[in-house]
Design a protein around this motif. Structure first.
Motif, PDB file in Angstrom:
ATOM      1  N   GLY A   1       1.072  -1.452   0.135  1.00  0.00           N
ATOM      2  CA  GLY A   1      -0.366  -0.033  -0.282  1.00  0.00           C
ATOM      3  C   GLY A   1       1.455   1.541  -0.184  1.00  0.00           C
ATOM      4  N   SER A   2       0.036   2.869  -0.596  1.00  0.00           N
ATOM      5  CA  SER A   2       0.493   3.870  -0.268  1.00  0.00           C
ATOM      6  C   SER A   2       0.230   4.229   0.728  1.00  0.00           C
ATOM      7  N   GLY A   3       0.338   4.316   2.003  1.00  0.00           N
ATOM      8  CA  GLY A   3       0.060   4.677   3.046  1.00  0.00           C
ATOM      9  C   GLY A   3       1.035   5.813   3.990  1.00  0.00           C
ATOM     10  N   HIS A   4       2.560   5.811   3.186  1.00  0.00           N
ATOM     11  CA  HIS A   4       3.229   6.723   4.197  1.00  0.00           C
ATOM     12  C   HIS A   4       3.881   6.595   2.452  1.00  0.00           C
ATOM     13  N   GLU A   5       4.061   6.931   1.294  1.00  0.00           N
ATOM     14  CA  GLU A   5       4.200   6.953  -0.301  1.00  0.00           C
ATOM     15  C   GLU A   5       3.956   5.423  -0.640  1.00  0.00           C
ATOM     16  N   PRO A   6       4.684   5.217  -1.960  1.00  0.00           N
ATOM     17  CA  PRO A   6       4.476   4.113  -2.599  1.00  0.00           C
ATOM     18  C   PRO A   6       6.368   3.452  -2.316  1.00  0.00           C
ATOM     19  N   ALA A   7       6.103   3.151  -0.984  1.00  0.00           N
ATOM     20  CA  ALA A   7       7.782   3.620  -0.976  1.00  0.00           C
ATOM     21  C   ALA A   7       8.898   2.058  -1.658  1.00  0.00           C
ATOM     22  N   PHE A   8       8.704   0.543  -2.199  1.00  0.00           N
ATOM     23  CA  PHE A   8       9.023  -0.584  -2.417  1.00  0.00           C
ATOM     24  C   PHE A   8       9.296   0.674  -3.637  1.00  0.00           C
ATOM     25  N   ALA A   9       8.783   1.215  -4.491  1.00  0.00           N
ATOM     26  CA  ALA A   9       9.059   1.665  -5.934  1.00  0.00           C
ATOM     27  C   ALA A   9      10.254   1.973  -6.299  1.00  0.00           C
ATOM     28  N   GLY A  10      11.182   3.285  -5.087  1.00  0.00           N
ATOM     29  CA  GLY A  10      12.339   2.977  -4.713  1.00  0.00           C
ATOM     30  C   GLY A  10      13.373   2.047  -4.946  1.00  0.00           C
ATOM     31  N   PHE A  11      12.989   0.880  -4.736  1.00  0.00           N
ATOM     32  CA  PHE A  11      13.754   0.006  -4.557  1.00  0.00           C
ATOM     33  C   PHE A  11      13.869  -1.171  -5.489  1.00  0.00           C
ATOM     34  N   VAL A  12      13.664  -0.428  -6.757  1.00  0.00           N
ATOM     35  CA  VAL A  12      13.915  -0.379  -8.376  1.00  0.00           C
ATOM     36  C   VAL A  12      14.826  -0.237  -8.934  1.00  0.00           C
ATOM     37  N   GLY A  13      16.200  -1.488  -8.917  1.00  0.00           N
ATOM     38  CA  GLY A  13      16.787  -0.836 -10.063  1.00  0.00           C
ATOM     39  C   GLY A  13      17.929  -2.242  -9.919  1.00  0.00           C
ATOM     40  N   LYS A  14      18.830  -1.518 -10.694  1.00  0.00           N
ATOM     41  CA  LYS A  14      19.863  -3.164 -10.640  1.00  0.00           C
ATOM     42  C   LYS A  14      19.687  -3.330  -9.348  1.00  0.00           C
ATOM     43  N   GLY A  15      20.114  -4.744  -8.588  1.00  0.00           N
ATOM     44  CA  GLY A  15      20.635  -5.241  -7.964  1.00  0.00           C
ATOM     45  C   GLY A  15      20.126  -5.212  -6.846  1.00  0.00           C
ATOM     46  N   MET A  16      18.633  -4.826  -6.939  1.00  0.00           N
ATOM     47  CA  MET A  16      17.104  -4.924  -6.084  1.00  0.00           C
ATOM     48  C   MET A  16      16.156  -5.716  -6.161  1.00  0.00           C
ATOM     49  N   LEU A  17      15.495  -4.430  -6.702  1.00  0.00           N
ATOM     50  CA  LEU A  17      13.894  -5.235  -7.241  1.00  0.00           C
ATOM     51  C   LEU A  17      13.555  -5.375  -8.566  1.00  0.00           C
ATOM     52  N   THR A  18      13.003  -6.249  -9.572  1.00  0.00           N
ATOM     53  CA  THR A  18      12.702  -5.684 -10.640  1.00  0.00           C
ATOM     54  C   THR A  18      11.703  -5.498 -11.271  1.00  0.00           C
ATOM     55  N   ALA A  19      10.775  -4.681  -9.680  1.00  0.00           N
ATOM     56  CA  ALA A  19       9.010  -4.493 -10.230  1.00  0.00           C
ATOM     57  C   ALA A  19       8.803  -4.181  -8.968  1.00  0.00           C
ATOM     58  N   SER A  20       7.964  -3.414  -8.453  1.00  0.00           N
ATOM     59  CA  SER A  20       7.203  -2.753  -7.308  1.00  0.00           C
ATOM     60  C   SER A  20       5.800  -2.740  -7.806  1.00  0.00           C
ATOM     61  N   VAL A  21       5.061  -3.076  -6.666  1.00  0.00           N
ATOM     62  CA  VAL A  21       3.074  -2.891  -7.343  1.00  0.00           C
ATOM     63  C   VAL A  21       3.031  -2.028  -5.951  1.00  0.00           C
ATOM     64  N   ALA A  22       2.034  -1.289  -6.557  1.00  0.00           N
ATOM     65  CA  ALA A  22       1.665  -0.049  -5.406  1.00  0.00           C
ATOM     66  C   ALA A  22       0.195  -0.198  -5.518  1.00  0.00           C
ATOM     67  N   GLY A  23      -0.246   0.094  -4.229  1.00  0.00           N
ATOM     68  CA  GLY A  23      -1.518   0.065  -3.817  1.00  0.00           C
ATOM     69  C   GLY A  23      -2.126   1.356  -3.828  1.00  0.00           C
ATOM     70  N   THR A  24      -3.220   1.694  -2.840  1.00  0.00           N
ATOM     71  CA  THR A  24      -2.927   3.272  -3.054  1.00  0.00           C
ATOM     72  C   THR A  24      -3.672   3.808  -1.331  1.00  0.00           C
ATOM     73  N   ILE A  25      -3.362   5.141  -1.150  1.00  0.00           N
ATOM     74  CA  ILE A  25      -3.446   4.779  -0.094  1.00  0.00           C
ATOM     75  C   ILE A  25      -3.678   4.038   1.129  1.00  0.00           C
ATOM     76  N   PHE A  26      -3.122   3.399   1.796  1.00  0.00           N
ATOM     77  CA  PHE A  26      -3.361   2.423   2.925  1.00  0.00           C
ATOM     78  C   PHE A  26      -4.596   1.382   2.896  1.00  0.00           C
ATOM     79  N   ALA A  27      -3.788   0.948   1.783  1.00  0.00           N
ATOM     80  CA  ALA A  27      -4.473  -0.251   0.426  1.00  0.00           C
ATOM     81  C   ALA A  27      -3.452  -1.334   0.041  1.00  0.00           C
ATOM     82  N   SER A  28      -3.809  -2.298   0.051  1.00  0.00           N
ATOM     83  CA  SER A  28      -2.569  -3.597  -0.866  1.00  0.00           C
ATOM     84  C   SER A  28      -3.037  -3.192  -2.348  1.00  0.00           C
ATOM     85  N   PRO A  29      -2.196  -3.368  -3.320  1.00  0.00           N
ATOM     86  CA  PRO A  29      -2.634  -3.436  -4.193  1.00  0.00           C
ATOM     87  C   PRO A  29      -2.854  -4.505  -4.619  1.00  0.00           C
ATOM     88  N   SER A  30      -4.060  -5.405  -5.172  1.00  0.00           N
ATOM     89  CA  SER A  30      -4.897  -5.970  -5.852  1.00  0.00           C
ATOM     90  C   SER A  30      -4.575  -7.127  -6.182  1.00  0.00           C
TER      91      SER A  30
END
Length: 176
Positions: A60-89
């Protein structure tokens, strides 16, 4: 619904707020792409890059879509964000798994131990396996911020060491 940010701005559309934050990552990092409809940030495919295990995370994006900042070489291949305080489907995550990452060497779906994230990312991982992509699911559930006694009530959510786990698996995946 009215959302208030710490910067004293008012936003009448929380989806626009999340999409704007995600889109801004692609402006500052050209190696990233954005699937706006599904709120997926992913590494752009590169012809020179060898196939590797792909890693998907998010939440979820309660504190910002934080995991998107971890996408890159040596980290995540993709990040999926939900809305404010809700998990992505589960459908958003399934699209990331089937359409936005290379699944030829397999996909690791890894999330923090929040109920909605575990349920939806886990279901998407099952759908990935059913589609013929070797998919493993893992929920990070160790959390130093929640003691053993409270951990049984609220569940250990994996916040304490989550970034370290993502960095370790990202570095290992980068090796092929």
């Amino acid at each position: 619904m009215l959302t208030v940010s710490l910067a004293k701005h008012f936003f009448s559309d929380p989806t626009h707020l999340v999409n704007s934050a995600l889109h801004s990552l692609t402006l500052t990092n050209p190696s990233l792409a954005f699937d706006r409809q599904n709120k997926i940030i992913y590494r752009r495919p590169c012809k020179d890059t060898e196939s590797k295990v792909s890693i998907i995370s998010g939440g979820g994006s309660g504190h910002e879509p934080a995991f998107a900042g971890f996408v890159g070489k040596g980290m995540l291949t993709a990040s999926v964000a939900g809305t404010i305080f809700a998990s992505p489907s589960a459908e958003q995550v399934r699209r990331a798994l089937l359409q936005r990452v290379d699944g030829s060497k397999g996909v690791l779906v890894i999330v923090m131990n929040y109920t909605g994230d575990v349920m939806n990312f886990g279901l998407a991982a099952e759908k990935g396996n059913a589609a013929g992509i070797k998919t493993e699911f893992f929920a990070i559930s160790d959390d130093v911020g929640v003691g053993r006694e409270k951990g049984g009530k609220v569940g250990r959510r994996g916040i304490g060491g989550g970034v370290m786990v993502l960095k370790i698996v990202g570095a290992l995946a980068e090796t092929g």
